[in-house]
Write an enzyme that holds these catalytic residues in place. Structure first.
Site, PDB file in Angstrom:
ATOM      1  N   LYS A 181     -37.117  73.485  11.537  1.00 14.90           N
ATOM      2  CA  LYS A 181     -35.740  73.879  11.266  1.00 14.90           C
ATOM      3  C   LYS A 181     -35.766  74.825  10.077  1.00 14.90           C
ATOM      4  O   LYS A 181     -36.671  74.764   9.225  1.00 14.90           O
ATOM      5  CB  LYS A 181     -34.833  72.679  10.999  1.00 14.90           C
ATOM      6  CG  LYS A 181     -35.134  71.863   9.777  1.00 14.90           C
ATOM      7  CD  LYS A 181     -34.609  72.389   8.483  1.00 14.90           C
ATOM      8  CE  LYS A 181     -33.116  72.688   8.566  1.00 14.90           C
ATOM      9  NZ  LYS A 181     -32.693  73.269   7.255  1.00 14.90           N
ATOM     10  N   THR A 212     -41.927  76.238   5.423  1.00 13.78           N
ATOM     11  CA  THR A 212     -40.494  76.453   5.547  1.00 13.78           C
ATOM     12  C   THR A 212     -39.776  75.177   5.180  1.00 13.78           C
ATOM     13  O   THR A 212     -40.381  74.207   4.743  1.00 13.78           O
ATOM     14  CB  THR A 212     -40.109  76.847   6.963  1.00 13.78           C
ATOM     15  OG1 THR A 212     -38.716  77.164   6.979  1.00 13.78           O
ATOM     16  CG2 THR A 212     -40.329  75.697   7.931  1.00 13.78           C
ATOM     17  N   ASN A 267     -22.904  81.739   3.819  1.00 16.86           N
ATOM     18  CA  ASN A 267     -23.253  81.196   2.510  1.00 16.86           C
ATOM     19  C   ASN A 267     -22.131  81.216   1.492  1.00 16.86           C
ATOM     20  O   ASN A 267     -22.264  80.643   0.418  1.00 16.86           O
ATOM     21  CB  ASN A 267     -24.487  81.913   1.971  1.00 16.86           C
ATOM     22  CG  ASN A 267     -25.708  81.469   2.737  1.00 16.86           C
ATOM     23  OD1 ASN A 267     -26.017  80.294   2.764  1.00 16.86           O
ATOM     24  ND2 ASN A 267     -26.361  82.411   3.414  1.00 16.86           N
TER      25      ASN A 267
END
Lengths: 410, 410
Positions: free
Chosen positions: B184, B195, B405
């Site tokens: 993910k 990651t 974001n």
């Protein structure tokens, strides 16, 4: 490039005074823009000394190389600046273009080419046709004036939405001396010596080495303490010219107490201009001061502050008016500097959100969110390990930045 | 978080095979999300070895500390992952929460807490109520299955717009062994080891130290070669579990030729997953491979490639389909690595835009612009100084990133 003026722009502009020994003129040379000035010629009386700090980019523009070479001489008779074309990454053509421009200017002014200082800003990689300056610079010498400073400030703009001016007046030995400064810059702002372009002029008789030392010192907490997008320009240039016309004894040493007085005034001008660059950050809607204290050294604090100020996730959270202190932790963590998760204290303005590595017990989400709606924000992080501190100034990352930079060249 | 699926998503998903010795189940624990699974329990047969690479963030999550401590043991009996809350920067509460989760899992599975591996992803700074796992994990042990892998891939998503799966099948000693992997990640992606979260499972009997060495090696060119936004997560985790059920002799040394065969297959899976993370980069519309050659070392090439891939100005130009190679020069210049402006060659795809530090004579703006309209782009930079090379994979920076974001937490 009809961008709306930044909401963070000053409400009024200062009008710096004439500086004895400095005259200038601007013209429309049609380098890239239409219907606006794009060339500045400033001419200095003989005896003017110069100091400068230039980009640390390893791929600097040809003009940067030229200025670096001539700064060794310590004297200047003219400054030529064009906007619209950075003359960077233009190979041998760029070097020839710089030399031709200096020759044209030297002939127009009546001096050596080595006393000509040059700066170019705009698109990278396009050859700059210096023959466009032929005739233009000669004409400008017939139109020289000492005011108003708004004209040169406008001629050097690229994506700037407002002209940037600053001034300081100092009483030295009972005589008034002055500093006038202009700057441009909006994107590609993570100066690694100076912002894209800034020029400061004074009539104070400051020796070249003193001027250089003061400029380098105060650059650290002004232009080198700002970031818009973490991208360092190929053309960053900060030059200061001192004509010595003020009628006071020369300031020939850093030990001269007047050097400190002058230095403080110089700092005021540099800091003022640097803050204006941040306030004109591409797409900016919030001005943010990132204060880091308690680091193991000032240098460490500066690296942490920069990691926070450069973080896209921090900057978008600010744009979204979200008191997202988790992203501050993330940025501290990625800075690679000594830090202890469980000693961190984080505040937005006066609102302490986290203390000793966890959410502060008295934290109010509502109060913090209300604070984030303001235009002027501060983020304070105490690392809890030492005495090192630093402040970096930045802006938020908004749709405006994408709009401007997805279409700048085309 | 009903984000549209990334335009760069795979058209079909692979269905990795069951891995002997691995069973899993997912549940809706309601940690943050509603109406979707947010907890994964994977259970391993006794004898399963584990290897991992974890974030280098100096402010890691409590789960990272836990995994780092347990990796020394080299064996694993279960993995518990939750999405929605990263349990990062939660102080003593976070540590207690991790310990309680491991205790609950150990009791449910019937093993030592030190054989439980944990990962949490989501909002930073919110205390994670581990009591929510009580009962849930016990229930899951009654629902364990070996397929389909789509279920665990979905349970660990946060801002991901598609689940990420990869597989490899290897013939070793005439026996088929397999690797299944999930990941993910979408934002806060500049892995400094791995990651955000990726888990790889195999039935190959690989010794823990061999698995660790292979994982670290291939991580460098997969997860450590991607960046979405230059922001390194507090929770980056890549764990590999080898059950040893494949019925072949153990691979106990890197000198065993089968270690290389297995390593290649492992690399295929890691690389595939890493590319999927880039393709799900927040707001991404273009996939970009940045190839740097001719640097003074591979490490120098990697730093230059990362400076290009992390540059907001490069990324917005790509979003604007602008073959703005001047910004590539800028990024090379700011990387702080050996470079010579007048030796650089820059190409977008097959289109050489600049050669020896200036615009290529045969450069076609139309052809380059047409190329930029594609979804899959490559930027190649030859530094012209040495033999060092590296590739970094990234995506463009778009309005979508700002949308996601500016409002993630609220």
């Amino acid at each position: 490039m009809a961008l709306p003026v930044s909401p963070l722009a000053p409400k009024t502009y200062v009008a710096p005074p004439a500086i004895a020994g400095v005259r200038f003129a601007t013209a429309e040379a049609g380098i890239r823009y239409k219907g606006r000035t794009d060339v500045l010629l400033a001419v200095f009386d003989p005896g003017t000394v110069v100091a400068g700090v230039l980009t640390r980019s390893l791929c600097p523009s040809a003009a940067i190389d030229w200025c670096r070479q001539n700064l060794g001489g310590g004297t200047a008779r003219a400054l030529v600046v064009n906007s619209g074309n950075a003359n960077a990454f233009t190979g041998l053509k760029g070097i020839e273009s710089v030399k031709l421009t200096a020759d044209i200017a030297a002939k127009a002014v009546g001096c050596e080419a080595s006393e000509i200082f040059l700066a170019s800003t705009g698109v990278i990689g396009e050859p700059l046709d210096a023959t466009k300056f032929d005739g233009v610079l000669q004409n400008l010498t017939g139109q020289l004036t000492a005011e108003p400073w708004m004209e040169p400030a406008r001629a050097i703009m690229t994506t700037d939405t407002f002209p940037k001016l600053a001034e300081a007046t100092i009483d030295i030995d009972g005589t008034t001396t002055s500093i006038a400064g202009i700057a441009k810059g909006s994107g590609m702002i993570a100066p690694d010596m100076a912002t894209m372009l800034s020029f400061v002029f004074t009539d104070a008789p400051v020796a070249a080495d003193v001027l250089q030392a003061l400029l380098a010192k105060h650059n650290r907490t002004s232009f080198n303490a700002i970031t818009v997008d973490s991208d360092t320009s190929t053309s960053d240039t900060l030059l200061a010219f001192a004509t010595g016309k003020a009628g006071i004894d020369p300031i020939a040493s850093l030990d001269d107490p007047r050097a400190e007085i002058f230095g403080e005034a110089l700092n005021d001008v540099l800091f003022d201009l640097a803050m204006q660059v941040v306030r004109d950050g591409e797409g900016a809607t919030k001005f943010v001061a990132v204060n880091v204290t308690g680091a193991t050294s000032d240098d460490s604090a500066a690296k942490i502050a920069r990691a926070i100020a450069d973080s896209p996730l921090v900057k978008t959270a600010i744009a979204g008016e979200d008191a997202n202190w988790g992203r501050i932790v993330m940025a501290v963590g990625k800075a690679g500097q000594p830090a202890d998760r469980d000693r961190l204290t984080i505040a937005f303005g006066e609102h302490v959100l986290a203390r000793n590595g966890q959410r502060a017990p008295d934290y109010s989400e509502d109060a913090a969110t209300a604070y984030m709606k303001g235009e002027e924000l501060s983020i304070s992080v105490d690392i809890g390990l030492g005495e090192g501190s630093a402040t970096v100034y930045t802006c938020d990352l908004t749709h405006g930045y994408i709009d401007i930079n997805g279409s700048y060249r085309s």
